[in-house]
Write a protein that holds these residues in place. Structure first.
Motif, mmCIF file in Angstrom:
data_model
loop_
_atom_site.group_PDB
_atom_site.id
_atom_site.type_symbol
_atom_site.label_atom_id
_atom_site.label_comp_id
_atom_site.label_asym_id
_atom_site.label_seq_id
_atom_site.Cartn_x
_atom_site.Cartn_y
_atom_site.Cartn_z
ATOM 1 N N SER A 24 0.828 -1.206 0.000
ATOM 2 C CA SER A 24 0.000 0.000 0.000
ATOM 3 C C SER A 24 0.859 1.250 0.000
ATOM 4 O O SER A 24 0.544 2.229 -0.672
ATOM 5 N N GLN A 25 1.930 1.208 0.747
ATOM 6 C CA GLN A 25 2.838 2.349 0.832
ATOM 7 C C GLN A 25 3.379 2.709 -0.546
ATOM 8 O O GLN A 25 3.504 3.874 -0.876
ATOM 9 N N GLU A 26 3.642 1.706 -1.368
ATOM 10 C CA GLU A 26 4.166 1.944 -2.703
ATOM 11 C C GLU A 26 3.136 2.596 -3.617
ATOM 12 O O GLU A 26 3.487 3.259 -4.585
ATOM 13 N N LEU A 27 1.848 2.417 -3.320
ATOM 14 C CA LEU A 27 0.786 2.930 -4.174
ATOM 15 C C LEU A 27 0.368 4.368 -3.859
ATOM 16 O O LEU A 27 -0.219 5.032 -4.703
ATOM 17 N N LEU A 28 0.641 4.820 -2.659
ATOM 18 C CA LEU A 28 0.178 6.138 -2.243
ATOM 19 C C LEU A 28 1.212 7.214 -2.522
ATOM 20 O O LEU A 28 2.317 7.171 -1.999
ATOM 21 N N PRO A 29 0.844 8.202 -3.329
ATOM 22 C CA PRO A 29 1.810 9.254 -3.679
ATOM 23 C C PRO A 29 2.388 9.987 -2.466
ATOM 24 O O PRO A 29 3.593 10.214 -2.394
ATOM 25 N N GLU A 30 1.538 10.324 -1.490
ATOM 26 C CA GLU A 30 2.012 11.080 -0.327
ATOM 27 C C GLU A 30 3.001 10.269 0.509
ATOM 28 O O GLU A 30 3.991 10.787 1.008
ATOM 29 N N ARG A 32 4.860 7.667 -0.555
ATOM 30 C CA ARG A 32 6.108 7.407 -1.295
ATOM 31 C C ARG A 32 7.104 8.532 -1.082
ATOM 32 O O ARG A 32 8.294 8.295 -0.927
ATOM 33 N N ARG A 33 6.608 9.762 -1.070
ATOM 34 C CA ARG A 33 7.511 10.908 -0.888
ATOM 35 C C ARG A 33 8.135 10.923 0.505
ATOM 36 O O ARG A 33 9.237 11.404 0.688
ATOM 37 N N ARG A 34 7.395 10.405 1.489
ATOM 38 C CA ARG A 34 7.878 10.427 2.874
ATOM 39 C C ARG A 34 8.490 9.108 3.312
ATOM 40 O O ARG A 34 8.858 8.946 4.472
ATOM 41 N N GLU A 47 -3.439 7.212 5.937
ATOM 42 C CA GLU A 47 -3.272 7.857 4.639
ATOM 43 C C GLU A 47 -4.045 7.108 3.555
ATOM 44 O O GLU A 47 -4.614 7.721 2.660
ATOM 45 N N TYR A 51 -6.824 8.836 1.307
ATOM 46 C CA TYR A 51 -6.658 8.789 -0.147
ATOM 47 C C TYR A 51 -7.908 8.220 -0.823
ATOM 48 O O TYR A 51 -8.401 8.755 -1.814
#
Length: 90
Positions: A24-30, A32-34, A47, A51
């Motif tokens: 899931s972490q890989e799919l969320l733009p916010e 991924r940046r953090r 998140e 989302y």
């Protein structure tokens, strides 16, 4: 969960939960940046919920706009044909 279906009654293992959170972490733009700052599983899940809510609002807004557009162009017009053909594409 690889390949086999789980019954809804059987609980996920901690490894499966961790795997789903990472995916899931890989799919969320916010997120991924953090990612480099060490985001917790709880933050990732929050998140994800935010989302999904934003996506639902966006879909609802687009559906409303499409309904208004379809109503404004009239029936059996060339524009309606184009819109319908675009909507039918996958």
């Amino acid at each position: 969960m690889s390949g086999s279906r789980r019954s809804e009654a059987s609980p996920l293992t901690q490894d499966e939960i961790n795997d789903l959170v990472l995916k899931s972490q890989e799919l969320l733009p916010e997120i991924r940046r953090r990612a480099a700052t060490g985001v917790t599983a709880s933050e990732i899940l929050k998140e994800i919920c935010n989302y999904i809510k934003r996506l639902k609002r966006e879909v609802d807004g687009l559906s409303q706009r499409l309904s208004e557009l379809m109503a404004s162009i009239g029936t059996n017009s060339r524009e309606e044909e184009i819109l319908r053909s675009l909507l039918m594409q996958e």
